[in-house]
Design an enzyme around this catalytic site. Structure first.
Site, PDB file in Angstrom:
ATOM      1  N   TYR A 139       0.897  -1.180  -0.209  1.00  0.00           N
ATOM      2  CA  TYR A 139      -0.047   0.034   0.116  1.00  0.00           C
ATOM      3  C   TYR A 139       0.879   1.212  -0.033  1.00  0.00           C
ATOM      4  O   TYR A 139       0.841   2.130  -0.734  1.00  0.00           O
ATOM      5  CB  TYR A 139      -0.972  -0.232   1.253  1.00  0.00           C
ATOM      6  CG  TYR A 139      -1.783   1.421   1.556  1.00  0.00           C
ATOM      7  CD1 TYR A 139      -2.518   1.810   0.757  1.00  0.00           C
ATOM      8  CD2 TYR A 139      -1.137   2.026   2.598  1.00  0.00           C
ATOM      9  CE1 TYR A 139      -3.041   3.042   1.157  1.00  0.00           C
ATOM     10  CE2 TYR A 139      -1.847   3.420   2.910  1.00  0.00           C
ATOM     11  CZ  TYR A 139      -2.723   3.985   2.095  1.00  0.00           C
ATOM     12  OH  TYR A 139      -3.201   4.944   2.393  1.00  0.00           O
ATOM     13  N   ARG A 219       0.522   7.118  17.573  1.00  0.00           N
ATOM     14  CA  ARG A 219       0.146   7.754  16.399  1.00  0.00           C
ATOM     15  C   ARG A 219      -0.154   9.041  16.495  1.00  0.00           C
ATOM     16  O   ARG A 219      -0.730   9.476  17.612  1.00  0.00           O
ATOM     17  CB  ARG A 219      -1.172   6.998  15.951  1.00  0.00           C
ATOM     18  CG  ARG A 219      -0.962   5.527  15.370  1.00  0.00           C
ATOM     19  CD  ARG A 219       0.160   4.998  14.247  1.00  0.00           C
ATOM     20  NE  ARG A 219       0.509   3.858  13.969  1.00  0.00           N
ATOM     21  CZ  ARG A 219       1.325   3.112  14.220  1.00  0.00           C
ATOM     22  NH1 ARG A 219       2.183   3.805  15.166  1.00  0.00           N
ATOM     23  NH2 ARG A 219       1.497   1.884  13.966  1.00  0.00           N
TER      24      ARG A 219
HETATM   25  C1  UD1 Z   1      -2.735   2.668   8.922  1.00  0.00           C
HETATM   26  C2  UD1 Z   1      -1.435   3.112   7.955  1.00  0.00           C
HETATM   27  C3  UD1 Z   1      -1.605   4.461   7.312  1.00  0.00           C
HETATM   28  C4  UD1 Z   1      -3.138   4.145   6.532  1.00  0.00           C
HETATM   29  C5  UD1 Z   1      -4.132   3.890   7.259  1.00  0.00           C
HETATM   30  C6  UD1 Z   1      -5.203   3.389   6.396  1.00  0.00           C
HETATM   31  C7  UD1 Z   1       0.667   2.349   8.926  1.00  0.00           C
HETATM   32  C8  UD1 Z   1       1.850   2.658   9.705  1.00  0.00           C
HETATM   33  N1  UD1 Z   1      -0.102   3.195   8.822  1.00  0.00           N
HETATM   34  O1  UD1 Z   1      -2.874   3.366   9.946  1.00  0.00           O
HETATM   35  O2  UD1 Z   1      -0.676   4.768   6.448  1.00  0.00           O
HETATM   36  O3  UD1 Z   1      -3.272   5.434   5.667  1.00  0.00           O
HETATM   37  O4  UD1 Z   1      -3.752   2.738   7.917  1.00  0.00           O
HETATM   38  O5  UD1 Z   1      -5.991   2.504   6.647  1.00  0.00           O
HETATM   39  O6  UD1 Z   1       0.379   1.101   8.473  1.00  0.00           O
HETATM   40  N2  UD1 Z   1      -5.030  -0.925  16.896  1.00  0.00           N
HETATM   41  C9  UD1 Z   1      -5.473  -1.671  17.937  1.00  0.00           C
HETATM   42  N3  UD1 Z   1      -6.565  -2.370  17.899  1.00  0.00           N
HETATM   43  C10 UD1 Z   1      -7.668  -2.265  16.727  1.00  0.00           C
HETATM   44  C11 UD1 Z   1      -7.049  -1.475  15.764  1.00  0.00           C
HETATM   45  C12 UD1 Z   1      -5.875  -0.610  15.910  1.00  0.00           C
HETATM   46  O7  UD1 Z   1      -4.698  -1.706  18.881  1.00  0.00           O
HETATM   47  O8  UD1 Z   1      -8.430  -3.102  16.699  1.00  0.00           O
HETATM   48  C13 UD1 Z   1      -3.888   0.090  16.799  1.00  0.00           C
HETATM   49  C14 UD1 Z   1      -2.820  -0.175  15.653  1.00  0.00           C
HETATM   50  O9  UD1 Z   1      -1.991  -1.371  16.159  1.00  0.00           O
HETATM   51  C15 UD1 Z   1      -2.359   1.122  15.670  1.00  0.00           C
HETATM   52  C16 UD1 Z   1      -3.272   2.019  15.974  1.00  0.00           C
HETATM   53  O10 UD1 Z   1      -4.259   1.156  16.806  1.00  0.00           O
HETATM   54  O11 UD1 Z   1      -1.171   1.310  16.636  1.00  0.00           O
HETATM   55  C17 UD1 Z   1      -3.725   2.632  14.777  1.00  0.00           C
HETATM   56  O12 UD1 Z   1      -4.302   1.761  13.958  1.00  0.00           O
HETATM   57  P1  UD1 Z   1      -4.988   2.164  12.525  1.00  0.00           P
HETATM   58  O13 UD1 Z   1      -6.215   2.947  12.872  1.00  0.00           O
HETATM   59  O14 UD1 Z   1      -5.510   0.672  12.061  1.00  0.00           O
HETATM   60  O15 UD1 Z   1      -3.974   2.984  11.952  1.00  0.00           O
HETATM   61  P2  UD1 Z   1      -2.840   2.589  11.225  1.00  0.00           P
HETATM   62  O16 UD1 Z   1      -2.534   1.295  11.287  1.00  0.00           O
HETATM   63  O17 UD1 Z   1      -1.923   3.392  12.298  1.00  0.00           O
END
Ligand code: UD1
Length: 329
Positions: A139, A219
């Site tokens: 991606y 984040r």
């Molecule tokens: C990711 C991408 C970003 C992309 C976006 C689009 C990376 C580093 N970033 O953001 O570039 O544009 O997705 O979809 O890959 N989390 C939990 N439990 C959950 C869901 C999330 O603990 O059920 C945590 C994740 O581990 C992370 C944070 O919450 O640390 C944010 O996660 P999320 O909202 O999925 O966004 P990113 O993965 O940071």
């Protein structure tokens, strides 16, 4: 100004359409509606259902004469891109190049690309534009390929472009007109809100052994309406830029929040604790990703209006409470 917004029925794109309309722009949306929602496109905005890689559709459309293209349309699930790398490279990079080529054929002067923090491997300090590019997934790589394509479209054909690398887009229109509705939903804030509202089982905290103060990932959550405004500023910035300029900016608030801090904010806003359970790390998650948007702020005057985490969460919460079924319900 006549502007084509690809992915304008999607989450960030639809908020950008509102910001452009507020400035009096004539907006046309191109969206294949696989992720986007027709209901997210305001009345009075022409919605064309189709693909960015369809040159036969793009030629007559861009032939109408557009001043700028804002390009949001993309597959955006990092995890899925690890499973289906070629799908992402084809749907985002290859099709995006068809779009850029059509812009060159039809003398579109300005192009704004929705790029990503997934270009970066992460780091302890806020990441500025000098940070090493090291895409974490197909991606991220697909967005980087488009940034490179824009650089060459500028150097060889004079196209002016801006790539905006968002960190974590979050929140919803403060006036309640638009919100976040993904299927499947994978993002932390909407999942945590739904868990607090009892609409989902408990939230899994992905990893509690990261080298951060509370062990969970950090984040930079940036409000989607602030990102929308950034696109308007990027267009203004390009108006003053020389022929062929290919600019790139990192966009965030400069402040990081851990997963636990986000859950606490959701608990405050919802008035109920988020039921949560510790879980293993999710593959590919960097420990810390925080943006330095200093360059964009200095060059465009942009600043986040909704930078405060509780405000971001409150706008997302209000929309989810008002729209239990998302746009469909
Ligand atoms: C990711 C991408 C970003 C992309 C976006 C689009 C990376 C580093 N970033 O953001 O570039 O544009 O997705 O979809 O890959 N989390 C939990 N439990 C959950 C869901 C999330 O603990 O059920 C945590 C994740 O581990 C992370 C944070 O919450 O640390 C944010 O996660 P999320 O909202 O999925 O966004 P990113 O993965 O940071």
């Amino acid at each position: 100004m006549k502007i084509l917004v690809t992915g304008g029925a999607g989450y960030v794109g639809s908020h950008a359409v509102l910001a452009l309309r507020a400035r009096g722009a004539d907006v046309v949306v191109l969206d294949n509606l696989r992720q986007g929602h027709a209901a997210a496109v305001p009345a009075g905005v022409r919605l064309i259902e189709g693909d960015i890689g369809d040159a036969a559709l793009l030629d007559p459309l861009l032939g109408e004469g557009f001043d700028a293209v804002l390009h949001f349309a993309a597959l955006s699930l990092v995890g899925e891109s690890m499973q289906k790398p070629m799908l992402y490279l084809r749907a985002n990079a290859a099709a995006g190049m068809v779009l850029i080529e059509a812009c060159l054929r039809h003398q579109v002067g300005r192009f704004v690309l929705s790029s990503t923090a997934n270009l970066f491997a992460g780091g302890d300090a806020p990441l500025d534009e000098a940070a090493a590019i090291d895409p974490g997934s197909p991606y991220g790589e697909s967005k980087w390929m488009l940034e490179r394509a824009l650089t060459w479209a500028g150097r060889t054909r004079g196209l002016k472009s801006v790539a905006l690398r968002y960190f974590n887009a979050a929140g919803a229109d403060p006036d309640g007109r638009l919100g976040e509705d993904h299927d499947p939903e994978t993002h932390l804030i909407p999942l945590a809100i739904d868990a607090a509202l009892g609409r989902r089982p408990e939230l899994a905290i992905f990893g509690t052994d990261y080298p951060t103060p509370d062990g969970t990932c950090i984040r930079d959550y940036v409000h989607v309406s602030d990102l929308a405004e950034a696109h308007v500023r990027a267009l203004e910035r390009l108006a003053a830029a020389p022929e062929g300029a290919a600019l790139a900016y990192n966009l965030g608030t400069g402040h990081g929040h851990s997963v636990r801090a986000v859950l606490a904010a959701v608990g405050r806003v919802a008035g109920r604790a988020v039921p949560a359970q510790e879980a293993p790390r999710r593959a590919g998650d960097p420990a810390i990703l925080v943006a330095s948007a200093a360059r964009f702020m200095a060059e465009t005057g942009w600043a986040p209006r909704f930078g405060d985490l509780d405000t971001i969460v409150a706008t997302a919460h209000a929309w989810r409470v008002a729209h239990p079924g998302g746009y469909g319900g």
